[in-house]
Design a protein around this motif. Structure first.
Motif, PDB file in Angstrom:
ATOM      1  N   LYS A   5       0.830  -1.203   0.000  1.00  0.00           N
ATOM      2  CA  LYS A   5       0.000   0.000   0.000  1.00  0.00           C
ATOM      3  C   LYS A   5       0.869   1.259   0.000  1.00  0.00           C
ATOM      4  O   LYS A   5       1.786   1.394   0.812  1.00  0.00           O
ATOM      5  N   VAL A   6       0.572   2.164  -0.917  1.00  0.00           N
ATOM      6  CA  VAL A   6       1.159   3.509  -0.896  1.00  0.00           C
ATOM      7  C   VAL A   6       0.024   4.467  -0.553  1.00  0.00           C
ATOM      8  O   VAL A   6      -0.953   4.586  -1.296  1.00  0.00           O
ATOM      9  N   HIS A   7       0.129   5.117   0.583  1.00  0.00           N
ATOM     10  CA  HIS A   7      -0.916   6.022   1.042  1.00  0.00           C
ATOM     11  C   HIS A   7      -0.877   7.325   0.239  1.00  0.00           C
ATOM     12  O   HIS A   7       0.197   7.881   0.003  1.00  0.00           O
ATOM     13  N   ILE A   8      -2.046   7.787  -0.154  1.00  0.00           N
ATOM     14  CA  ILE A   8      -2.149   9.047  -0.889  1.00  0.00           C
ATOM     15  C   ILE A   8      -2.644  10.136   0.063  1.00  0.00           C
ATOM     16  O   ILE A   8      -3.757  10.074   0.579  1.00  0.00           O
ATOM     17  N   PHE A   9      -1.767  11.096   0.285  1.00  0.00           N
ATOM     18  CA  PHE A   9      -2.012  12.233   1.181  1.00  0.00           C
ATOM     19  C   PHE A   9      -2.287  13.428   0.276  1.00  0.00           C
ATOM     20  O   PHE A   9      -1.396  13.932  -0.396  1.00  0.00           O
ATOM     21  N   ASP A  10      -3.535  13.866   0.252  1.00  0.00           N
ATOM     22  CA  ASP A  10      -3.894  14.985  -0.625  1.00  0.00           C
ATOM     23  C   ASP A  10      -3.859  16.310   0.136  1.00  0.00           C
ATOM     24  O   ASP A  10      -4.513  16.462   1.169  1.00  0.00           O
ATOM     25  N   THR A  11      -3.081  17.242  -0.401  1.00  0.00           N
ATOM     26  CA  THR A  11      -2.956  18.551   0.247  1.00  0.00           C
ATOM     27  C   THR A  11      -3.466  19.678  -0.645  1.00  0.00           C
ATOM     28  O   THR A  11      -3.047  20.828  -0.531  1.00  0.00           O
ATOM     29  N   THR A  12      -4.408  19.336  -1.546  1.00  0.00           N
ATOM     30  CA  THR A  12      -5.014  20.354  -2.409  1.00  0.00           C
ATOM     31  C   THR A  12      -5.626  21.476  -1.582  1.00  0.00           C
ATOM     32  O   THR A  12      -5.542  22.655  -1.945  1.00  0.00           O
ATOM     33  N   GLU A  38     -14.412  10.338  -1.784  1.00  0.00           N
ATOM     34  CA  GLU A  38     -14.989   9.406  -2.762  1.00  0.00           C
ATOM     35  C   GLU A  38     -13.912   8.886  -3.717  1.00  0.00           C
ATOM     36  O   GLU A  38     -13.933   7.720  -4.132  1.00  0.00           O
ATOM     37  N   LEU A  39     -12.974   9.741  -4.065  1.00  0.00           N
ATOM     38  CA  LEU A  39     -11.860   9.356  -4.934  1.00  0.00           C
ATOM     39  C   LEU A  39     -11.029   8.239  -4.303  1.00  0.00           C
ATOM     40  O   LEU A  39     -10.462   7.402  -5.002  1.00  0.00           O
ATOM     41  N   GLY A  40     -10.959   8.261  -2.969  1.00  0.00           N
ATOM     42  CA  GLY A  40     -10.233   7.200  -2.270  1.00  0.00           C
ATOM     43  C   GLY A  40      -8.915   7.619  -1.651  1.00  0.00           C
ATOM     44  O   GLY A  40      -8.087   6.762  -1.320  1.00  0.00           O
ATOM     45  N   VAL A  41      -8.709   8.936  -1.484  1.00  0.00           N
ATOM     46  CA  VAL A  41      -7.456   9.354  -0.840  1.00  0.00           C
ATOM     47  C   VAL A  41      -7.469   8.906   0.615  1.00  0.00           C
ATOM     48  O   VAL A  41      -8.519   8.809   1.247  1.00  0.00           O
ATOM     49  N   ASP A  42      -6.289   8.638   1.136  1.00  0.00           N
ATOM     50  CA  ASP A  42      -6.180   8.136   2.516  1.00  0.00           C
ATOM     51  C   ASP A  42      -6.183   9.258   3.540  1.00  0.00           C
ATOM     52  O   ASP A  42      -6.721   9.108   4.640  1.00  0.00           O
ATOM     53  N   THR A 259      -2.762   1.861  -4.643  1.00  0.00           N
ATOM     54  CA  THR A 259      -3.164   3.077  -3.925  1.00  0.00           C
ATOM     55  C   THR A 259      -4.613   3.065  -3.460  1.00  0.00           C
ATOM     56  O   THR A 259      -4.957   3.791  -2.528  1.00  0.00           O
ATOM     57  N   GLY A 260      -5.469   2.303  -4.126  1.00  0.00           N
ATOM     58  CA  GLY A 260      -6.882   2.325  -3.766  1.00  0.00           C
ATOM     59  C   GLY A 260      -7.636   3.507  -4.332  1.00  0.00           C
ATOM     60  O   GLY A 260      -8.805   3.733  -3.992  1.00  0.00           O
ATOM     61  N   ILE A 261      -6.994   4.287  -5.221  1.00  0.00           N
ATOM     62  CA  ILE A 261      -7.665   5.434  -5.831  1.00  0.00           C
ATOM     63  C   ILE A 261      -8.584   4.971  -6.966  1.00  0.00           C
ATOM     64  O   ILE A 261      -8.212   4.126  -7.782  1.00  0.00           O
ATOM     65  N   ASN A 262      -9.781   5.537  -6.998  1.00  0.00           N
ATOM     66  CA  ASN A 262     -10.724   5.278  -8.088  1.00  0.00           C
ATOM     67  C   ASN A 262     -10.311   6.149  -9.274  1.00  0.00           C
ATOM     68  O   ASN A 262     -10.721   7.309  -9.398  1.00  0.00           O
ATOM     69  N   THR A 263      -9.480   5.603 -10.149  1.00  0.00           N
ATOM     70  CA  THR A 263      -8.893   6.404 -11.220  1.00  0.00           C
ATOM     71  C   THR A 263      -9.932   6.942 -12.207  1.00  0.00           C
ATOM     72  O   THR A 263      -9.673   7.940 -12.886  1.00  0.00           O
ATOM     73  N   LYS A 264     -11.098   6.313 -12.277  1.00  0.00           N
ATOM     74  CA  LYS A 264     -12.134   6.788 -13.196  1.00  0.00           C
ATOM     75  C   LYS A 264     -12.665   8.168 -12.796  1.00  0.00           C
ATOM     76  O   LYS A 264     -13.370   8.824 -13.579  1.00  0.00           O
TER      77      LYS A 264
END
Length: 388
Positions: A5-12, A38-42, A259-264
């Motif tokens: 697992k690579v965690h996605i940390f979103d800082t937008t 919903e996108l799936g960021v951690d 990553t578990g991100i919903n790329t769609k």
């Protein structure tokens, strides 16, 4: 062997929002945050609570509504910053305080007018205090990219001792080359005691255009969290682009990392953030740019029409784009004219195509791009006396 697992940390909503003119109001932050979940960021870095009453309120509100993702609040290694962050996060199902201090010689000498030992003391004290509010504490070593590796390892080791769960190793100025950043992550992985008790995180800026490459290099050498933003928005030249690192991991490291991100949802998220922040996405932007799946060269068009993978390494559907675009220009060939004509209801014979193509070239030389309406007018007037 299962993918790591690579965690996605979103800082937008924090680093991304620091772009001049891109400040979001509370309603907009909530809208984007819900879609990020919903996108799936951690992890969603919701803001810098001490910076303003509005930011404090936004972080508080996001803490109440976000249930799956960790909600993170930024602070400096300052007691009041940390206290305010803790208060803003008190409603969060999964709260995280992100605290830290600059560790490079430049920051220590010019920004803090201090010493390595005093900066280390402040780092440890900040993590200790943050742990009194939340269990999940991320420590950032600002300007780690230009920090001496031995001192950086010493700081990381000490903050792990007092409970840091994530170690953020920022290339704050976007200075590192990928091999340099990879070596730094590998050095920490190999030289910090109890490194297994914390997750190494990348946080790369794009001043030299290497944020994505550096982040991926970091993952290849031990990092298991990437800090990034939608469309790569952020300070100066921006941050690591979420859509780029996710698709690189999907395309080049499938089975090794996930990553578990919903790329769609990537195209949708790009458009949403672009609209809310008023930041236009450059047409040639990787993954989500308007031209990412567009073809105007005759050679490319012929190849894509025959078999998409000749010139596309990704299926546009995988990132939420309906289809590849065959763009008609003076560089287009007969295959593209036949293809686009058929889409608008004209199935041309070889003879008709030859005639249409000669007229098309005259038209394309006068126009930058031939649209469907232009093509239909040409076919009606030059090939058919009535609509086909």
């Amino acid at each position: 062997m299962a993918a790591e697992k690579v965690h996605i940390f979103d800082t937008t909503l924090r680093d991304g929002e620091q772009v001049p003119g891109c400040k979001l109001n509370k309603k907009e932050k909530i809208e984007v945050a819900l879609k990020l979940e919903e996108l799936g960021v951690d992890i969603i870095e919701a803001g810098f609570p001490v910076s303003s009453p509005g930011d404090f309120e936004s972080v508080t509100e996001l803490s109440k509504i976000i249930k799956k993702a960790t909600v993170c609040g930024l602070s400096r290694a300052v007691e009041n910053d940390i206290k305010v962050a803790g208060e803003a996060l008190k409603f969060a199902a999964k709260p995280r305080i992100h605290t830290g201090i600059g560790t490079s010689d430049s920051h220590i000498k010019f920004k803090f007018k201090s010493t390595q030992d005093k900066v280390l003391e402040r780092a440890v004290a900040a993590v200790k205090y943050a742990k009194s509010f939340v269990e999940d504490v991320e420590f950032y070593a600002e300007d780690a990219g230009r920090t001496d590796d031995a001192f950086l390892a010493r700081v990381c080791e000490e903050v792990i001792k007092v409970g840091a769960t994530v170690l953020n190793i920022p290339d704050t100025t976007g200075y590192c080359l990928p091999e340099e950043y990879a070596a730094k992550i590998a050095y920490l992985r190999d030289n910090v005691k109890n490194i297994d008790k914390a997750i190494l995180s990348t946080h790369c800026h794009n001043d030299l255009g290497m944020a994505t490459a550096n982040s991926i290099a970091g993952v290849q050498h031990g990092a298991r969290q990437i800090e990034c933003t939608i469309n790569g928005v952020g300070e100066r030249a921006g941050n690591t682009s979420l859509e780029e690192v996710v698709m690189i991991l999907n395309q080049r490291f499938k089975g090794q990392f996930e990553t578990g991100i919903n790329t769609k949802m990537l195209s949708y998220m790009s458009n949403l953030v672009s609209e809310r922040m008023g930041m236009i996405v450059q047409p040639n932007k990787a993954i989500v740019g308007a031209n990412a799946f567009a073809h105007s060269s005759g050679i490319h068009q012929d190849g894509v029409i025959k078999e998409r993978t000749t010139y596309e390494i990704m299926n546009p559907l995988d990132v939420g784009v309906d289809h590849s675009s065959i763009v008609l220009t003076a560089r287009s060939g007969r295959a593209a004219i036949a293809y686009r004509s058929k889409l608008i209801g004209y199935d041309l014979t070889k003879e008709e195509l030859d005639v249409a193509y000669d007229h098309f070239l005259d038209l394309a030389d006068r126009l930058k791009q031939v649209e469907d309406s232009d093509l239909e007018k040409l076919l009606k007037t030059k090939i058919y006396s009535v609509a086909g």
